[in-house]
Write a protein that holds these residues in place. Structure first.
Motif, short mmCIF file in Angstrom:
data_model
loop_
_atom_site.label_atom_id
_atom_site.label_comp_id
_atom_site.label_asym_id
_atom_site.label_seq_id
_atom_site.Cartn_x
_atom_site.Cartn_y
_atom_site.Cartn_z
N LEU A 184 41.76 22.30 47.45
CA LEU A 184 41.03 23.26 48.64
C LEU A 184 41.30 22.65 49.55
O LEU A 184 40.99 21.33 50.06
CB LEU A 184 39.70 23.56 47.98
N THR A 185 41.29 23.47 50.81
CA THR A 185 41.67 23.00 52.04
C THR A 185 40.53 23.44 53.08
O THR A 185 40.11 23.02 54.23
CB THR A 185 42.86 23.14 52.76
N GLY A 186 39.37 24.50 52.60
CA GLY A 186 38.48 25.14 53.32
C GLY A 186 37.25 25.22 52.58
O GLY A 186 37.50 24.98 51.28
N ASN A 187 36.36 25.76 53.07
CA ASN A 187 35.18 26.35 52.55
C ASN A 187 34.96 27.81 52.47
O ASN A 187 35.67 28.31 53.42
CB ASN A 187 33.69 25.71 53.16
N ARG A 188 34.27 28.34 51.68
CA ARG A 188 34.27 30.05 51.52
C ARG A 188 32.95 30.54 50.87
O ARG A 188 32.59 29.94 49.75
CB ARG A 188 35.27 30.57 50.89
N ILE A 189 32.03 31.09 51.89
CA ILE A 189 31.14 31.85 51.27
C ILE A 189 30.98 33.17 51.57
O ILE A 189 31.57 33.74 52.43
CB ILE A 189 29.60 31.21 52.07
N VAL A 190 30.94 34.04 50.54
CA VAL A 190 31.20 35.26 50.45
C VAL A 190 29.84 36.09 50.09
O VAL A 190 29.08 35.72 49.36
CB VAL A 190 32.34 35.69 49.19
N LEU A 191 29.91 37.33 50.77
CA LEU A 191 28.77 38.27 50.40
C LEU A 191 29.38 39.54 49.58
O LEU A 191 30.17 40.12 50.45
CB LEU A 191 28.16 38.70 51.81
N GLY A 192 28.72 39.72 48.67
CA GLY A 192 29.60 40.59 47.80
C GLY A 192 28.69 41.77 47.27
O GLY A 192 27.58 42.15 47.57
N GLY A 193 29.24 42.52 45.97
CA GLY A 193 28.43 43.48 45.49
C GLY A 193 27.52 43.10 44.75
O GLY A 193 26.98 42.06 44.31
N ASP A 194 26.57 44.07 44.12
CA ASP A 194 25.42 43.89 43.25
C ASP A 194 24.60 42.81 43.82
O ASP A 194 23.69 42.09 43.12
CB ASP A 194 25.96 43.45 41.91
N ARG A 195 24.44 42.80 45.03
CA ARG A 195 23.39 41.91 45.95
C ARG A 195 23.45 40.48 45.38
O ARG A 195 22.92 39.71 45.11
CB ARG A 195 21.97 42.07 45.51
N CYS A 196 24.90 40.15 45.33
CA CYS A 196 25.41 38.63 45.04
C CYS A 196 25.94 37.93 46.20
O CYS A 196 26.65 38.58 46.97
CB CYS A 196 26.56 38.52 44.04
N ARG A 197 25.74 36.76 46.18
CA ARG A 197 26.19 35.70 47.40
C ARG A 197 26.77 34.58 46.68
O ARG A 197 26.10 34.07 45.66
CB ARG A 197 25.32 35.57 48.26
N ALA A 232 30.36 35.93 39.92
CA ALA A 232 31.55 35.70 40.52
C ALA A 232 32.37 36.77 40.53
O ALA A 232 33.17 37.22 41.61
CB ALA A 232 32.20 34.40 40.00
N ARG A 233 32.42 37.59 39.86
CA ARG A 233 33.33 38.79 39.87
C ARG A 233 32.91 39.96 40.71
O ARG A 233 33.66 40.83 41.36
CB ARG A 233 33.20 39.66 38.25
N HIS A 234 31.75 39.71 41.35
CA HIS A 234 31.24 40.65 42.32
C HIS A 234 31.72 40.08 43.80
O HIS A 234 31.42 40.61 44.67
CB HIS A 234 29.78 40.83 42.50
N LEU A 235 32.32 38.88 43.68
CA LEU A 235 32.42 38.25 45.04
C LEU A 235 33.90 38.07 45.21
O LEU A 235 34.41 37.48 46.35
CB LEU A 235 31.71 36.76 44.95
N ASP A 236 34.91 38.44 44.54
CA ASP A 236 36.30 38.71 44.89
C ASP A 236 36.80 39.93 44.30
O ASP A 236 36.63 40.24 43.40
CB ASP A 236 37.06 37.36 44.46
N GLU A 237 37.82 40.52 45.22
CA GLU A 237 38.46 41.82 44.86
C GLU A 237 39.54 41.62 43.78
O GLU A 237 40.10 42.62 43.24
CB GLU A 237 38.92 42.46 46.17
N GLY A 238 40.06 40.22 43.64
CA GLY A 238 40.88 39.79 42.68
C GLY A 238 40.57 40.36 41.07
O GLY A 238 39.15 40.23 41.12
#
Length: 369
Positions: A184-197, A232-238
């Protein structure tokens, strides 16, 4: 002057250090048999680092941390921009809780810490306070500092009927993975669905700290890893949840921490003539603003500024309370704005607004709302 600090966590130890540097005799009582920290990574903001600088341990704290920036992304990886706020409103230092606790215990002096000795009760008098301990012994002090966390026994006596309350449906999962092996070369914080972060940040020693939060969650089922992966599935479209999910899958089950978030309701007072609350004992809050420890460190610093070896203890504690209660009323308002933001973009904006206020309002010690 002699002070007893109940609680050997980060805020209790910082309180002990701040008071010792004022020439006050301090003893810290910790219920656990060793100095240890529950939790994994901890974000410290510039106002906390300024406190540690003033206490002479700032460089040591930075040496066990890694600088980071709290920016949010959406599930497609796009940055949620907050152009009205500067980069300084996003910067923090990530440290490991246990390493910070050990550092502070050394700074306070291990001889000034009594382990496996919990607080039981106190008897307050005009000119002193008698602290009764769980082993049946007693300490006489000029001031008792309650730094014993969200379920504070000191608070239970000082402010009866105000126990910590569950933040209904709010859960957090997190871990430090020493060697993720993902380059990993960076940090990542995601705001996603179902009120998940959630997301991940790199630690100073090559590891990765990952976390997942959810508001309004149903009762979790399955293993801790399964619970974290479901969010985690709510935090990435993959299809498989992306890098965060890979990190969770690579984490041994026994390294994953899960918490139901507990809050301390607003208190009518934080102090009496000889007893005072600091940190989570006074204001345990939701971790979604990642500032609880930083604000608690501010409490310790203010207490250290106001108390003096030959000073008026009741007057100092009254001044402390008068500063803290209005400040935390505003913290609660800003925190609620973040939590109830209707969109990820609004969440990011309200979060930056909170950190900007916290950093700028802390500039003029003592801090005020």
């Amino acid at each position: 002057m002699r002070a007893v600090v109940a609680g050997g966590g980060i805020v209790g130890l910082t309180s002990g250090l701040a008071l010792r540097r004022k020439g006050i005799d301090v003893v810290v009582y910790e219920r656990a048999p060793e100095i240890r920290a529950a939790g994994a990574g901890l974000g410290l903001w510039a106002n906390a680092l300024a406190v540690f600088d003033g206490l002479g341990v700032g460089e040591q704290v930075r040496a066990i941390g890694k600088p980071g920036e709290m920016y949010f992304h959406d599930t497609a990886g796009r940055l949620l921009e907050t152009p009205e706020f500067g980069v300084e409103d996003h910067r923090f230092l990530l440290v490991h809780r246990a390493k910070l606790t050990d550092l502070l215990a050394d700074a306070v002096g291990r001889d000034n810490i009594r382990l496996a000795t919990g607080f039981a009760a106190y008897d307050e008098h005009t000119d002193h306070v008698t602290v009764r301990l769980a082993d049946g012994s007693e300490e006489t002090a000029d001031v008792l500092v309650g730094a014993d966390g969200a379920h504070s026994a000191v608070r239970a006596q000082l402010v009866p009927g105000k126990p910590a309350q569950e933040h209904i449906g709010h859960h957090a999962w997190r871990a430090v993975l020493p060697d993720p092996g993902l380059g990993l070369t960076g940090n990542r914080i995601v705001l996603g669905g179902d009120r998940c972060r959630g997301g991940y940040v790199r630690t100073y020693d090559g590891g990765v700290y990952w976390l997942v939060n959810q508001f309004g969650a149903k009762e979790p089922t399955g293993t801790l890893k399964e619970q974290a992966l479901a969010r985690a599935r709510h935090l990435d479209e993959g299809e498989h949840g992306g890098v965060l999910a890979e990190l969770i899958r690579a984490t041994p089950e026994d390294l994953i921490l899960h918490n139901r978030i507990m809050l301390v309701p607003p208190l009518p007072h934080w102090a009496s003539g000889r007893v005072v609350l600091v940190g989570d004992a006074a204001h345990a809050m939701s971790p979604h603003i990642t500032a609880g420890a930083t604000l608690g460190v501010e409490d310790a610093a203010l207490l250290g500024r106001l108390l003096a070896p030959a000073g008026d203890v009741p007057a100092a504690l009254a001044a402390y309370e008068a500063d803290r209660i209005p400040r935390y009323a505003h913290v609660a308002e800003l925190s609620a704005a973040v939590e109830h933001a209707p969109t990820p973009q609004e969440f990011a904006r309200h979060y930056a607004a909170f950190s900007h206020w916290m950093l700028t309002s802390a500039a003029g010690n003592p801090v005020t709302a």
